[in-house]
Design a protein around this motif. Structure first.
Motif, PDB file in Angstrom:
ATOM      1  N   ALA A   1       0.815  -1.223   0.000  1.00 17.13           N
ATOM      2  CA  ALA A   1       0.000   0.000   0.000  1.00 17.13           C
ATOM      3  C   ALA A   1       0.844   1.267   0.000  1.00 17.13           C
TER       4      ALA A   1
ATOM      5  N   ASP B   1       6.205  -8.545  -0.008  1.00 17.51           N
ATOM      6  CA  ASP B   1       5.713  -7.315  -0.639  1.00 17.51           C
ATOM      7  C   ASP B   1       4.449  -7.650  -1.432  1.00 17.51           C
ATOM      8  N   ILE B   2       3.351  -6.986  -1.120  1.00 18.59           N
ATOM      9  CA  ILE B   2       2.122  -7.212  -1.881  1.00 18.59           C
ATOM     10  C   ILE B   2       1.681  -5.896  -2.499  1.00 18.59           C
TER      11      ILE B   2
ATOM     12  N   SER C   1      -6.691   0.449  -5.928  1.00 20.97           N
ATOM     13  CA  SER C   1      -8.152   0.385  -5.957  1.00 20.97           C
ATOM     14  C   SER C   1      -8.681   0.330  -7.378  1.00 20.97           C
TER      15      SER C   1
ATOM     16  N   ASP D   1       2.837   4.282 -11.217  1.00 20.60           N
ATOM     17  CA  ASP D   1       3.847   3.567 -10.433  1.00 20.60           C
ATOM     18  C   ASP D   1       4.980   3.122 -11.355  1.00 20.60           C
TER      19      ASP D   1
ATOM     20  N   LYS E   1      -0.753   4.642   5.443  1.00 16.00           N
ATOM     21  CA  LYS E   1       0.283   5.028   4.486  1.00 16.00           C
ATOM     22  C   LYS E   1       1.107   6.179   5.077  1.00 16.00           C
TER      23      LYS E   1
END
Ligand code: DLL
Length: 433
Positions: free
Chosen positions: A211, A232-233, A237, A301, A422
């Motif tokens: 996140a 790490d995931i 959304s 990203d 976050k």
């Protein structure tokens, strides 16, 4: 453990056929039910029939955050509201939030993908999963929750915050997996240490963290302090929530669940796809979503794709750890600076804690980059001379990486605000242009 070996280890050619079929369905769905997509395709001079294989993806127009905002709240849904069983939303720094919807089937798919993610992170039905992601409009809480239930694990829906209670529950319930942001994991470790909890005695074994951006050094720090394997995931959304990609035990890139989402990397300036192995902006197309299908969504990203076979046996393409976002890049005196570059240096430096803030000011029309970083308790008691030499040393290391000068301000332990979700790492005080 691999949750769904049949699909996760499917031969690549077979998956490609599946992707093609699903992509064609998705494009038709968008064209028929979402006026904004139909218009974009018409403007680009294409129809769904032009998509003959997954390789034709590049013919489709991109979707951006602004498209979602323009259709706020439900304008890009592809099903009537009576078929929508869930809404989530994600707020950006400005303007209206992005709103996404799920049909019952979408929720089932999401649970399946979260079951894969949690299995990638090491847990199974015998585990007790402390879910410290926020429950609510944020996708983290409910996403993990449904996946944990799907694998038959015991989920503790504690949500974020109240750190002392988190630690009490962890001890009393014997949680074996923790799910939260990486910055919150470090905060939990810190409070546990302060409370004198013997981490070795905790049954905690795994953590699934995402996140927000984090570095491999931060992983090592979390693994060391919590005595767990940290996975790490990744997700967002607009594409689904968590459950888009996950590392496996090899910790060598995140498997993108590409039977449901096709990843691409593009050059963020030319918008052209780049060759595998070349870094750029991640773009996703959903293949099975009903309520909120998404075509070529520009995530902002930054990552890289790796199509080589992983040692774990999964055949999904892997994306590298997110190195930043096109919009978190700071331009300081003309030089591109990503917060992750600074984090990497700080986590290698001795004598400082992994808590920092990047502060940018404009002084006499010149950009001034400051990095505030907490010193560790041991160093804090040192004399001033020692502290000065430490800050000079860290500044020199950062300057080597960035190529611009920086002022490092060492601050007392526990003075930088901790986050329960976050983390906010950058304060940019320059006037907006
Ligand atoms: O953060 C979904 C999520 C929840 C992912 C829990 C993982 C765990 P959003 O709030 O929409 O969704 O924010 C998505 O967060 O575009 C990335 O910039 C960032 N992000 C998510 N996972 C990672 C990660 C959730 N593993 C945005 N590494 C994304 C770096 C991440 N950044």
């Amino acid at each position: 453990m691999i949750w769904n070996p049949e699909v996760e280890c499917m031969p690549i050619e077979e998956r490609k056929k599946l992707q093609t079929r699903r992509l064609q369905e998705t494009v038709w769905r968008c064209y028929t039910h979402v006026p904004a997509y139909r218009k974009k395709m018409q403007d680009a001079g294409i129809t769904p029939d032009d998509i003959r294989s997954v390789d034709d993806l590049k013919l489709l127009p991109f979707t951006t955050r602004d498209d979602l905002r323009d259709s706020y709240p439900f304008g890009m849904f592809a099903v009537p509201m009576e078929d929508v069983v869930r809404i989530h939303s994600s707020s950006g720094t400005t303007g209206k939030p992005k709103v996404v919807g799920y049909t019952r089937k979408d929720v089932d798919t999401w649970s399946e993908l979260m079951a894969r993610t949690i299995s990638c992170g090491g847990a199974g039905k015998h585990d007790i999963i402390q879910n410290a992601y926020g429950y609510g409009l944020f996708t983290g809480g409910l996403g993990i929750h449904y996946g944990a239930e799907k694998i038959g694990a015991t989920v503790v829906p504690i949500s974020g915050g109240n750190t002392k209670r988190q630690i009490m529950i962890m001890q009393d319930f014997g949680s074996t997996m923790i799910a939260c942001t990486p910055s919150y994991a470090l905060f939990i470790a810190e409070v546990a240490e302060e409370e004198g909890v013997d981490i070795q005695k905790l049954p905690l074994k795994f953590g699934i963290f995402g996140a927000e951006p984090w570095t491999d050094n931060m992983r090592k720090e979390i693994e060391r302090r919590l005595q767990i394997r940290a996975t790490d995931i990744y997700g967002l959304s607009e594409v689904m929530g968590p459950g888009v990609a996950s590392e496996c035990e090899a910790q060598d890139g995140l498997h993108v669940f590409d039977d449901h989402f096709v990843p691409e990397i593009i050059d963020p300036i030319t918008l052209e796809p780049v060759a595998p192995g070349t870094p750029g902006e991640l773009v996703f197309t959903s293949l099975t979503k009903e309520a909120f299908p998404i075509l070529r969504y520009r995530t902002r990203d930054l990552s890289v794709l790796n199509t080589a076979q992983c040692t774990c046996g999964r055949t999904h393409a892997r994306m590298g750890r997110i190195t930043g976002r096109t919009d978190d890049m700071l331009i300081i005196r003309g030089v591109n600076v990503y917060p992750s570059q600074i984090e990497s240096v700080l986590l290698e430096a001795e004598g400082v804690a992994p808590h920092y803030l990047i502060v940018v000011n404009r002084v006499d029309s010149l950009d001034n980059l400051e990095v505030w970083v907490e010193v560790s308790d041991q160093v804090f008691t040192d004399e001033v001379k020692g502290l000065e030499s430490l800050s000079r040393k860290i500044a020199a290391s950062i300057e080597t990486v960035l190529g611009i000068s920086v002022t490092v301000k060492l601050v007392e332990p526990r003075t930088i605000e901790r986050s329960e979700g976050k983390a906010k790492r950058v304060v940019d005080n320059r006037p907006k242009v």
